[in-house]
Design a protein around this motif. Structure first.
Motif, mmCIF file in Angstrom:
data_model
loop_
_atom_site.group_PDB
_atom_site.id
_atom_site.type_symbol
_atom_site.label_atom_id
_atom_site.label_comp_id
_atom_site.label_asym_id
_atom_site.label_seq_id
_atom_site.Cartn_x
_atom_site.Cartn_y
_atom_site.Cartn_z
ATOM 1 N N SER A 1 17.402 52.020 34.452
ATOM 2 C CA SER A 1 16.353 51.138 33.958
ATOM 3 C C SER A 1 16.863 49.726 34.049
ATOM 4 N N LEU A 2 15.955 48.802 34.105
ATOM 5 C CA LEU A 2 16.312 47.407 34.148
ATOM 6 C C LEU A 2 16.193 46.849 32.746
ATOM 7 N N ARG A 3 17.102 45.979 32.377
ATOM 8 C CA ARG A 3 17.028 45.376 31.046
ATOM 9 C C ARG A 3 15.831 44.439 30.981
ATOM 10 N N HIS A 4 15.599 43.955 29.787
ATOM 11 C CA HIS A 4 14.374 43.162 29.693
ATOM 12 C C HIS A 4 14.567 41.788 30.342
ATOM 13 N N PHE A 5 13.492 41.269 30.908
ATOM 14 C CA PHE A 5 13.567 39.988 31.613
ATOM 15 C C PHE A 5 12.774 38.960 30.876
ATOM 16 N N ALA A 6 13.119 37.714 31.042
ATOM 17 C CA ALA A 6 12.223 36.646 30.597
ATOM 18 C C ALA A 6 12.483 35.487 31.522
ATOM 19 N N CYS A 7 11.493 34.683 31.729
ATOM 20 C CA CYS A 7 11.779 33.507 32.524
ATOM 21 C C CYS A 7 10.918 32.369 32.044
ATOM 22 N N GLU A 8 11.378 31.183 32.285
ATOM 23 C CA GLU A 8 10.600 30.021 31.935
ATOM 24 C C GLU A 8 10.668 29.091 33.132
ATOM 25 N N PRO B 1 14.308 17.324 37.614
ATOM 26 C CA PRO B 1 14.252 17.876 38.968
ATOM 27 C C PRO B 1 12.829 18.215 39.387
ATOM 28 N N ASP B 2 12.657 18.462 40.690
ATOM 29 C CA ASP B 2 11.319 18.755 41.182
ATOM 30 C C ASP B 2 10.822 20.105 40.713
ATOM 31 N N GLY B 3 11.731 21.030 40.538
ATOM 32 C CA GLY B 3 11.302 22.347 40.081
ATOM 33 C C GLY B 3 12.443 22.967 39.333
ATOM 34 N N SER B 4 12.160 23.742 38.339
ATOM 35 C CA SER B 4 13.263 24.357 37.604
ATOM 36 C C SER B 4 12.793 25.650 37.002
ATOM 37 N N ALA B 5 13.711 26.547 36.824
ATOM 38 C CA ALA B 5 13.346 27.814 36.200
ATOM 39 C C ALA B 5 14.532 28.330 35.434
ATOM 40 N N SER B 6 14.250 29.025 34.384
ATOM 41 C CA SER B 6 15.314 29.646 33.611
ATOM 42 C C SER B 6 15.055 31.133 33.637
ATOM 43 N N PHE B 7 16.032 31.903 34.044
ATOM 44 C CA PHE B 7 15.810 33.331 34.204
ATOM 45 C C PHE B 7 16.776 34.074 33.310
ATOM 46 N N LEU B 8 16.240 34.983 32.567
ATOM 47 C CA LEU B 8 17.081 35.687 31.623
ATOM 48 C C LEU B 8 17.046 37.158 31.976
ATOM 49 N N GLN B 9 18.137 37.779 32.119
ATOM 50 C CA GLN B 9 18.162 39.182 32.504
ATOM 51 C C GLN B 9 19.092 39.944 31.589
#
Lengths: 193, 440
Positions: free
Chosen positions: A23-30, A37-45
């Motif tokens: 199984s994959l752990r829970h994800f979240a992203c913002e 910056p022009d684009g940004s993302a925060s990814f949590l795994q």
């Protein structure tokens, strides 16, 4: 053009070990969370410096349509906030989301999936830091979204040919989930309701 | 990347607005932007957001030997890094001035004020002390880095827990977090920096300048105060001349602001402590705002891997069998061995090539090489026939040899195209070399 990505892999939520089923752990992203910056993302795994950078760069070069932006430098800055296993996969996911957030044209989205093989050959997807340390082999794959083809693989440890193919097939199955997550988070962001 | 210069219109607009007591984001003169503090899963990791300025703070510790002139004190090390994601102008190697200034200010604020009890970090006098390292990373630059960094540093230090140590005579036992609960650092007080930006030669001042306001300011005054109204550090830069009433007034304002900020920090620390004790979810996972449209989460998802084995089997059976790798090392002298045969240097062999093309005889190399050779041979002859008529390079090294498409594909290769030849010549020279060796 700059895309930044912050990465968290965290395991603070539940400490129960992952069972033999994958199984994959829970994800979240913002997304779009940094104003400069022009684009940004925060990814949590869930949760060798230059070589990792090179691997990510090669994956991006394979999918980004650089010909549409000649004489442009695309800088990707990744900041690891905390590492709880599957770091490389999380880096790849964050990079992809940041590129999407910045509006860089790409042929396909990509995602990273990590598999660990422990000493009795059981396959564990998205391993925690502890599982990675105790595993016999840890394999990370970057897969593309169109046909789940392999863009990049980096492995550490000892494994047989059959195990490699099994891990790859499992990673392809897992990548479907990651792509679904991308799609849903982008839909949520761009939906009118 | 170079910083985009501020246009004159913008500069004039900002200055005029400040003269009329207006700020771009609608704040009053002494208002701070909203401060958000979130903690990570590990002790000592926090992210502080001051408006849009974001700083990540991480504390770690290590047992080391102490400095020679301070044998009973622990070591504190601070490091602020301006990440390239914070602003396009922050390239590695290009930010030295600002970086040095910020680092120095932070050190003075936190180290010289003795807010952390370094004597308590001593384990064995003269031999082992704790070295506490605070790493701060600026993630987004929207003005007032120093305030955000000082808040992040002190919050991370307050949040951090170091492993417990016990000393019995000469023996030092370090307990892991599972054996004994880690111990917080002993912190006397919390110094926090407050920045004041001055405009029009000290006529107007603003607290907590944003990035635009910083660009048009004349000078900056930074006062580090703790909640007991003790000034820990004061620094004025930019060459503005201030009257002493102004400085006193600023220090009073700073005192008030720091009291508010300290209360906020205490509340955040207590909340985190409570959540951890009750076994709830903590860490950055929970701090991603759920209702924000740009944030999304997905719970733990099982992946169906039941058909993985069949798929793997299929792939393996459909694939070609791996080539046999036969390595018969040949030992020339002790210490020198050879596995396989390398690529022969084919310069100057043009005269010999005609004689040796007829040798298609048996080989004592691995059988598979023949297969490979013939494949490549076919490719090469194809390219030979296709490319013979094409006039290619402007290279000065071109030799004038008549191209004979069918008899000597090798000749064509060596003359015309240089790039594609690596594969082809590697196989045919094998035959040549064998001949030469027998001659030797």
């Amino acid at each position: 053009m700059q895309s930044e990505a912050k990465i968290h892999t965290e395991h603070g939520t539940d400490s129960s070990p992952q069972g033999p089923g994958c199984s994959l752990r829970h994800f979240a992203c913002e997304q779009n969370l940094l104003s400069r910056p022009d684009g940004s993302a925060s990814f949590l795994q869930g949760v060798a410096e230059k070589s990792r950078e090179r691997l990510i760069r090669n994956t991006c070069e394979a999918v980004v349509l650089g010909a549409l932006h000649p004489r442009t430098s695309i800088t990707i800055v990744l900041q690891v906030i905390s590492d709880a296993g599957s770091l490389m996969a999380c880096c790849l996911n964050a990079t992809c989301m940041a590129l999407v957030d910045a509006g860089v044209p790409m042929q396909a989205l990509f995602c990273g999936v990590t598999c660990a093989l422990d000493s009795d050959g059981t396959l564990v997807l998205d391993p925690t830091a502890k599982q990675e340390k105790e595993a016999r082999a840890v394999l990370t794959f970057a897969l593309d979204s169109v046909d789940q083809k392999l863009l990049m693989s980096t492995t550490k440890g000892l494994y047989s040919n059959a195990e490699l193919q099994q891990c790859l097939a499992a990673a392809q199955a897992a990548s479907q989930h990651v792509f679904r997550f991308y799609r849903e988070s982008l839909q949520r962001r761009y939906s009118k309701s | 990347m170079k910083e985009t210069p501020l246009s004159n219109c913008e500069r004039r607009f900002l200055l005029r607005a400040i003269e009329e007591r207006k700020r771009l984001d609608g704040r009053q003169t002494y208002d701070y932007r909203s401060i958000r503090i979130s903690f990570g899963a590990d002790y000592g990791c926090c992210v502080v957001e001051l408006g849009k300025t974001r700083v990540l703070g991480q504390v770690s510790c290590e047992l080391v030997s102490p400095k020679l002139n301070r044998a009973t004190e622990g070591i504190l090390f601070f490091n602020l890094e301006l990440s390239q994601m914070a602003a396009p102008a922050f390239e590695p190697g290009r930010q030295s001035d600002l970086l040095v200034k910020l680092n120095r200010l932070l050190e003075r604020c936190l180290r010289n004020s003795k807010c952390i009890d370094t004597e308590s970090l001593c384990v064995v006098a003269g031999e082992k002390v704790w070295q506490i390292r605070v790493d701060l990373h600026l993630l987004n630059h929207d003005g007032n880095i120093i305030d955000a960094a000082s808040i992040a540093a002190i919050v991370a230090l307050c949040h951090f827990r170091r492993p417990d140590v016990s000393v019995q005579g000469d023996e030092v036992t370090l307990y892991t977090p599972e054996e004994r609960d880690p111990v917080p650092l002993s912190i006397h007080h919390m110094p926090i920096c407050v920045s004041f930006a001055f405009f029009q030669q000290g006529a107007f001042l603003l607290v907590d300048p944003s990035e635009r306001e910083e660009r048009v300011m004349d000078g900056l005054l930074v006062i580090a105060v703790n909640k007991h109204r003790e000034i820990c550090t004061i620094q004025s830069s930019g060459g503005i001349m201030l009257l002493n009433e102004q400085v006193l007034r600023c220090s009073k304002i700073a005192g008030v602001k720091v009291a508010e900020i300290t209360e906020l920090i205490q509340k955040a620390l207590e909340n985190d402590q409570k959540v951890r004790k009750e076994g709830g979810k903590f860490g950055f996972a929970e701090s991603i705002a759920k209702q924000r449209i740009t944030a999304f989460r997905m719970e733990k998802a099982p992946v169906d891997t039941s058909d993985v084995e069949e798929k793997a089997e299929e792939v393996l059976t459909a694939a070609d069998p791996p080539p046999d790798v036969v390595s018969k090392p040949v030992l020339w002298t002790p210490g020198t061995a050879q596995i396989g045969e390398g690529v022969e240097n084919s310069w100057g062999d043009l005269e010999d090539s005609e004689k040796e093309d007829e040798d298609e005889g048996g080989s004592d190399e691995a059988i598979i090489l023949d297969g490979v050779r013939t494949d490549v041979g076919m490719e090469v002859s194809n390219t030979g026939s296709q490319e013979a008529p094409i006039v290619l390079s402007d290279s000065e090294e071109e030799e004038t040899i008549i191209l004979e498409p069918d008899k000597n594909p090798k000749k064509i290769r060596t003359q015309t195209i240089s790039a594609k030849q690596e594969k082809a010549p590697s196989t045919t020279p094998v035959k040549k070399r064998r001949k030469k060796r027998t001659a030797n």
